[in-house]
Design an enzyme around this catalytic site. Structure first.
Site, PDB file in Angstrom:
ATOM      1  N   LYS A   1       0.863  -1.187   0.000  1.00 22.85           N
ATOM      2  CA  LYS A   1       0.000   0.000   0.000  1.00 22.85           C
ATOM      3  C   LYS A   1       0.892   1.226   0.000  1.00 22.85           C
ATOM      4  O   LYS A   1       1.737   1.397   0.874  1.00 22.85           O
ATOM      5  CB  LYS A   1      -0.907  -0.010   1.220  1.00 22.85           C
TER       6      LYS A   1
ATOM      7  N   LYS B   1      -2.294  -1.439  -3.808  1.00 24.25           N
ATOM      8  CA  LYS B   1      -3.149  -0.255  -3.736  1.00 24.25           C
ATOM      9  C   LYS B   1      -2.304   1.002  -3.811  1.00 24.25           C
ATOM     10  O   LYS B   1      -1.289   1.058  -3.120  1.00 24.25           O
ATOM     11  CB  LYS B   1      -3.917  -0.312  -2.413  1.00 24.25           C
TER      12      LYS B   1
HETATM   13  C1  PBG Z   1      -7.385   3.327   5.693  1.00 23.90           C
HETATM   14  C2  PBG Z   1      -7.648   3.328   4.247  1.00 23.90           C
HETATM   15  C3  PBG Z   1      -7.456   4.344   3.297  1.00 23.90           C
HETATM   16  C4  PBG Z   1      -8.000   3.853   2.109  1.00 23.90           C
HETATM   17  C5  PBG Z   1      -8.464   2.574   2.358  1.00 23.90           C
HETATM   18  N1  PBG Z   1      -8.209   2.259   3.683  1.00 23.90           N
HETATM   19  C6  PBG Z   1      -6.945   5.711   3.437  1.00 23.90           C
HETATM   20  C7  PBG Z   1      -5.537   5.952   3.726  1.00 23.90           C
HETATM   21  O1  PBG Z   1      -4.729   5.048   3.843  1.00 23.90           O
HETATM   22  O2  PBG Z   1      -5.212   7.117   3.873  1.00 23.90           O
HETATM   23  C8  PBG Z   1      -8.091   4.596   0.808  1.00 23.90           C
HETATM   24  C9  PBG Z   1      -9.149   4.120  -0.096  1.00 23.90           C
HETATM   25  C10 PBG Z   1      -9.505   5.056  -1.194  1.00 23.90           C
HETATM   26  O3  PBG Z   1      -8.878   6.101  -1.426  1.00 23.90           O
HETATM   27  O4  PBG Z   1     -10.470   4.733  -1.880  1.00 23.90           O
HETATM   28  N2  PBG Z   1      -6.130   3.464   6.094  1.00 23.90           N
END
Ligand code: PBG
Length: 336
Positions: free
Chosen positions: A207, A260
Site C-alpha cells: 500500500k 493499492k
Molecule cells: C485506511 C484506508 C485508506 C483507504 C483505504 N483504507 C486511506 C488511507 O490510507 O489514507 C483509501 C481508499 C480510497 O482512497 O479509496 N487506512
C-alpha cells in the site's frame, strides 16, 4: 511469387472475432464494493467528493448490501465512521462499534455476501493516523523514538484485538490496511487464539503513500491531523520494496494479497502476480474514481468507457479481484 500476408488486423474485423480473441474479460465475480457506515438510522449522506456514494447507517447499508448481492457481486468492504474518536482508536475494537454492528446485520440479511472488514485505525483515532502515536504522557511512550512516530507493536496488538471483534461479528475476511510490520502474524495469532482459524486475511501488502486517497479521507472522515502517512505507507518510487513487503506477508500467513492504488501501480500488480501464487486484489481507490467522475461531469470523458477500460487493465495486469467504487455500475454496464 506471392508472400503470405501477416495481418494481425484480420482478427479485429468484426465484434464476433474480437470477442473470440479477447484475452481479458471482466466478471462480476471479480468485483468488491466498498461501503461507508455511520451511526444513526435512515441515513444516506452523500459523499460530495465521490458522486454516487453516500455514508449509510446500519439499516440503509443492509438494503445496499442486498442490491449489491442481487447484481452478482460476491463481496463488500466495510469502513466505519465512529460516533467518537480517541487517541488509540478504541472504536475499532468495541463489539458495539459501527462495523461490527453492520457486519452482523448484513450477515443476517444477506448470508451469501462475503464481508471484508478494513482493519485500520485512521477512522477511529482523534489524530487520524493508523495506530497509536508516540506522545509524551501516554503509557506506551518510547523516548528512543521520535515524537509523532506511529508505535508499531502496540498498534499491531490492537489490530489483533480489533480483528477478533470484527470476525466475531460476522466479517469473513479481515483486511489490515495500515502497513504495520508484523500485522499479518499478529492478526493471525489473535484470530487463532480466539478460535477463529477460518477467518481469512487479505493483506494490503503493498500500500503506497498516495495522493489518490484524497476523496476517501473525506468519505471516511479520516485525514491525518499532522504530517502524512509516509512513515508507514510505501514510497511511490519503490517496486522491489513492494515484493519484500508481499513476501513477508506471505510468510506471516496472509491468504490473499492486495496492491493499492491500482492504475498508477499496474507494474506492481504484474510483478506480484508473476512472483506469488496467492489470490491478488487491487484497490482502484477514491481518487481514481473521482477524477473520472469530475471529467465526465464536464463532458470531457466518457465515464462508462473509461471505467471499464481501467478495470479491464487492472485485471489484465494480473488482479484476480478489484475493489472499485464502480462495482454496481460496472456490472450493469457489462450486461449492456
Ligand atoms: C485506511 C484506508 C485508506 C483507504 C483505504 N483504507 C486511506 C488511507 O490510507 O489514507 C483509501 C481508499 C480510497 O482512497 O479509496 N487506512
Amino acid at each position: 511469387m506471392s508472400f503470405p500476408t501477416i495481418r494481425p488486423r484480420r482478427l479485429r474485423q468484426t465484434e464476433g472475432l474480437r470477442r473470440m480473441v479477447r484475452e481479458t474479460t471482466l466478471r462480476a465475480d471479480q468485483l468488491i464494493a466498498p461501503l461507508f457506515i455511520r451511526h444513526g438510522a435512515g441515513v444516506s449522506k452523500p459523499i460530495l467528493s465521490m458522486p454516487g456514494h453516500s455514508q449509510l447507517s446500519v439499516d440503509t447499508v443492509v438494503r445496499e448490501a442486498e442490491s449489491i448481492a442481487e447484481l452478482g457481486i460476491p463481496a463488500v468492504l466495510l469502513f466505519g465512521i465512529p460516533a467518537q474518536k480517541d487517541e488509540i482508536g478504541s472504536g475499532n475494537f468495541d463489539p458495539e462499534g459501527i462495523v461490527p454492528r453492520a457486519a452482523y446485520a448484513i450477515k443476517k440479511a444477506v448470508p451469501e455476501l462475503v464481508i471484508i472488514s478494513d482493519m485500520c485505525f485512521c477512522e477511529y483515532t482523534s489524530h487520524g493516523h493508523c495506530g497509536v502515536i508516540n506522545t509524551p504522557g501516554t503509557p506506551d511512550y518510547d523516548e528512543h523514538l521520535c515524537e509523532g512516530y506511529l508505535l508499531n507493536d502496540v498498534t499491531r496488538d490492537l489490530l489483533g484485538k480489533s480483528a477478533v471483534v470484527h470476525a466475531q461479528a460476522g466479517a469473513d475476511i479481515i483486511a489490515p490496511s495500515g502497513m504495520i510490520d508484523g500485522m499479518i502474524s499478529g492478526i493471525r495469532g489473535a484470530l487463532d487464539t480466539a478460535g477463529l482459524s477460518n477467518t481469512v486475511i487479505m493483506s494490503y501488502a503493498a500500500k503506497y503513500s498516495s495522493a489518490f486517497y484524497g476523496p476517501f479521507r473525506d468519505a471516511a472522515e479520516s485525514p491525518p491531523s499532522f504530517g502524512d502517512r509516509g512513515q508507514y505507507q510505501m514510497d511511490p518510487g519503490n517496486a522491489r520494496e513492494a515484493l519484500r513487503e508481499v513476501a513477508l506477508d506471505v510468510e506471516e500467513g496472509a491468504d490473499m494479497l492486495m496492491v493499492k492504488p491500482a492504475l498508477a501501480y499496474l507494474d506492481i500488480i504484474a510483478k506480484v502476480r508473476e512472483q506469488f501464487n496467492l489470490p491478488l486484489a487491487a484497490y482502484q481507490v477514491s481518487g481514481e474514481y473521482s477524477m473520472v467522475k469530475a471529467a465526465a461531469e464536464k463532458g470531457w470523458i466518457d465515464e462508462r468507457r473509461v471505467a471499464l477500460e481501467s478495470l479491464t487493465s487492472i485485471a489484465r495486469a494480473g488482479a484476480d479481484m478489484i475493489i472499485t467504487y464502480w462495482a454496481k455500475d460496472a456490472v450493469r454496464w457489462m450486461r449492456g
